[in-house]
Design an enzyme around this catalytic site. Structure first.
Site, PDB file in Angstrom:
ATOM      1  N   GLU A 154       0.781  -1.244   0.000  1.00 21.59           N
ATOM      2  CA  GLU A 154       0.000   0.000   0.000  1.00 21.59           C
ATOM      3  C   GLU A 154       0.817   1.300   0.000  1.00 21.59           C
ATOM      4  O   GLU A 154       0.598   2.171   0.834  1.00 21.59           O
ATOM      5  CB  GLU A 154      -0.955   0.011   1.198  1.00 21.59           C
ATOM      6  CG  GLU A 154      -1.904  -1.179   1.217  1.00 21.59           C
ATOM      7  CD  GLU A 154      -2.796  -1.225   2.466  1.00 21.59           C
ATOM      8  OE1 GLU A 154      -2.663  -0.365   3.336  1.00 21.59           O
ATOM      9  OE2 GLU A 154      -3.619  -2.140   2.546  1.00 21.59           O
ATOM     10  N   GLU A 259      -5.903 -10.950  -1.225  1.00 25.94           N
ATOM     11  CA  GLU A 259      -6.694 -10.801   0.010  1.00 25.94           C
ATOM     12  C   GLU A 259      -8.177 -10.816  -0.331  1.00 25.94           C
ATOM     13  O   GLU A 259      -8.954  -9.961   0.112  1.00 25.94           O
ATOM     14  CB  GLU A 259      -6.316  -9.496   0.721  1.00 25.94           C
ATOM     15  CG  GLU A 259      -4.834  -9.405   1.024  1.00 25.94           C
ATOM     16  CD  GLU A 259      -4.436  -8.158   1.820  1.00 25.94           C
ATOM     17  OE1 GLU A 259      -5.323  -7.493   2.384  1.00 25.94           O
ATOM     18  OE2 GLU A 259      -3.232  -7.868   1.856  1.00 25.94           O
TER      19      GLU A 259
HETATM   20  C1  XIL Z   1      -6.195  -6.878   8.446  1.00 21.30           C
HETATM   21  C2  XIL Z   1      -6.476  -8.097   9.318  1.00 21.30           C
HETATM   22  O1  XIL Z   1      -7.351  -8.955   8.621  1.00 21.30           O
HETATM   23  C3  XIL Z   1      -7.088  -7.669  10.627  1.00 21.30           C
HETATM   24  O2  XIL Z   1      -7.193  -8.788  11.519  1.00 21.30           O
HETATM   25  C4  XIL Z   1      -6.227  -6.581  11.303  1.00 21.30           C
HETATM   26  O3  XIL Z   1      -6.880  -6.115  12.455  1.00 21.30           O
HETATM   27  C5  XIL Z   1      -5.994  -5.426  10.343  1.00 21.30           C
HETATM   28  O4  XIL Z   1      -5.425  -5.923   9.151  1.00 21.30           O
HETATM   29  N1  XIL Z   1      -4.918  -4.963   3.899  1.00 21.30           N
HETATM   30  C6  XIL Z   1      -3.891  -5.771   4.318  1.00 21.30           C
HETATM   31  C7  XIL Z   1      -4.116  -6.727   5.438  1.00 21.30           C
HETATM   32  O5  XIL Z   1      -2.831  -5.780   3.681  1.00 21.30           O
HETATM   33  O6  XIL Z   1      -2.954  -6.945   6.179  1.00 21.30           O
HETATM   34  C8  XIL Z   1      -5.224  -6.259   6.344  1.00 21.30           C
HETATM   35  O7  XIL Z   1      -5.466  -7.277   7.299  1.00 21.30           O
HETATM   36  C9  XIL Z   1      -6.474  -5.942   5.532  1.00 21.30           C
HETATM   37  C10 XIL Z   1      -6.206  -4.834   4.539  1.00 21.30           C
END
Ligand code: XIL
Length: 368
Positions: A154, A259
């Site tokens: 990001e 994701e």
């Molecule tokens: C999220 C997790 O799923 C949560 O448990 C945590 O509280 C916050 O992070 N983008 C990403 C991930 O790259 O690492 C994030 O994961 C979601 C958004």
């Protein structure tokens, strides 16, 4: 006639259970890795029903949180690999390829990373050396155990400008080059990725492609761009999403869906991305399916999942991995983000660990 019936029955008895056992990985795994993000309860092996799904459907895992900066180096110079190492053991005993997420991210970074003992921002030299040390130590620790790393997460805004994170503000855009360089030095064999959300946005698409070309021109290794794909019922625009896959593939790296999930709850702010710092107030109207999902919505959700997997099928030659951001609806971060305490239905397995109807359809799609 009787003989024929007996043979058919016998055939059904042998083929039936085999079909029932067919997992996502059996069909999709011919083309790319099929992954899932696990929380520590799951990767500690404390949820046998979760493990059963993992074994049947997936061939790759990623830690939802325990590989992040704040977890691995909670204090400067004090690394804690305990949870992460347990995930590696879990992967080994269940034959799963591990992806590391993530080395450099403004969020969930070690709290001490950007400031000195007096709470003042550190200078460029100090931050570069902290960044290098974190990347070097972590990648070296997992050498030979992790297949690839989200090196930088990001770093680019939706409009294509650099995110004004502390890494950017203190070091400048070279922090990205430095991270990739250091990761490759620590493990020359490991794959390296850039990962981001809202990859369908034209500005971000162009900037990420520019970044890949820049890294390659500098002779740095980059194997893939991760499309986080925290999707919704109305976003992203599917055409733009596919265009981004083609554009990224044209730079000579693979596409990874890293994701994948789907927020199906009301989204009054026309909210698209996945900035985890964004949080909104709880309100009952924002949580309409606390007692279950009406069939009409469920049908829409299943068909939206198929829209995405049809895209992955079409782009299968460009894609090297598709990873779901969680296993069951009950364990999804979407229950708490962007509003805490909702009942969301964002994944492929429901709260009772049962596959949604689209799972069989996805398997069928990739079996043709
Ligand atoms: C999220 C997790 O799923 C949560 O448990 C945590 O509280 C916050 O992070 N983008 C990403 C991930 O790259 O690492 C994030 O994961 C979601 C958004």
């Amino acid at each position: 006639m009787e003989k024929l019936l007996t043979s058919i029955l016998l055939l059904l008895m042998t083929v039936g259970p085999a079909c029932a056992q067919q997992g996502l990985k059996d069909a999709l795994g011919k083309y790319f890795l099929v992954g899932v993000a696990l929380n520590t309860y799951q990767s500690d092996g404390k949820d046998p029903r979760a493990t059963q799904i993992v074994r049947q459907h997936f061939n790759s895992i990623v830690a939802e949180n325990c590989f992040k900066g704040e977890a691995l180096q909670p204090e400067e110079g004090k690394f804690d690999f305990s949870s992460a190492d347990r995930l590696i053991d879990y992967a080994r005993s269940n034959h799963l390829t591990v992806i590391g997420h993530c080395l450099v991210w403004h969020s969930q970074a070690p709290r001490w990373m950007f400031t000195d003992r007096n709470g003042q921002p550190v200078g460029r030299k100090v931050l570069i050396s902290r960044l290098r040390r974190h990347v070097r130590t972590v990648v070296t620790h997992f050498k030979g155990k992790v297949h690839g790393w989200d090196v930088v997460n990001e770093a680019i805004e939706d409009d294509g400008s650099f995110r004004k994170s502390p890494y950017y503000n203190i070091i400048g855009p070279e922090f990205i080059d430095i991270a990739f360089e250091e990761a490759h030095k620590a493990d020359p064999k490991v794959e390296l990725y850039y990962n981001d959300y809202s990859m369908s946005m034209p500005g971000k698409r162009a900037a990420v492609c520019r970044l890949v070309r820049h890294l390659k021109a500098k002779g740095l290794r980059i194997d893939a761009v991760g499309f986080q794909s925290h999707n919704g019922l109305n976003y992203p625009d599917l055409h733009e999403y596919e265009t981004s896959m083609d554009s990224v593939a044209a730079t000579g790296v693979k596409v990874m869906v890293t994701e994948l999930d789907m927020n199906i709850l009301p989204n009054p702010w026309n909210f698209g991305g996945a900035g985890i710092e964004q949080n909104y107030q709880y309100d009952k109207v924002m949580n309409p399916y606390a007692d279950g999902l009406p069939d009409s919505v469920s049908t829409r959700v299943n068909s939206r999942w198929m829209d995405f997997f049809r895209i992955y099928y079409r782009h299968r030659a460009q894609i090297s991995r598709v990873t779901l951001w969680g296993l069951t609806d009950g364990s999804s971060w979407l229950n708490d983000w962007p509003i805490k305490g909702r009942t969301n239905y964002g994944l492929l397995f429901d709260r009772n660990y049962q596959p949604k109807p689209c799972v069989a359809d996805i398997i069928r799609l990739f079996s043709k």
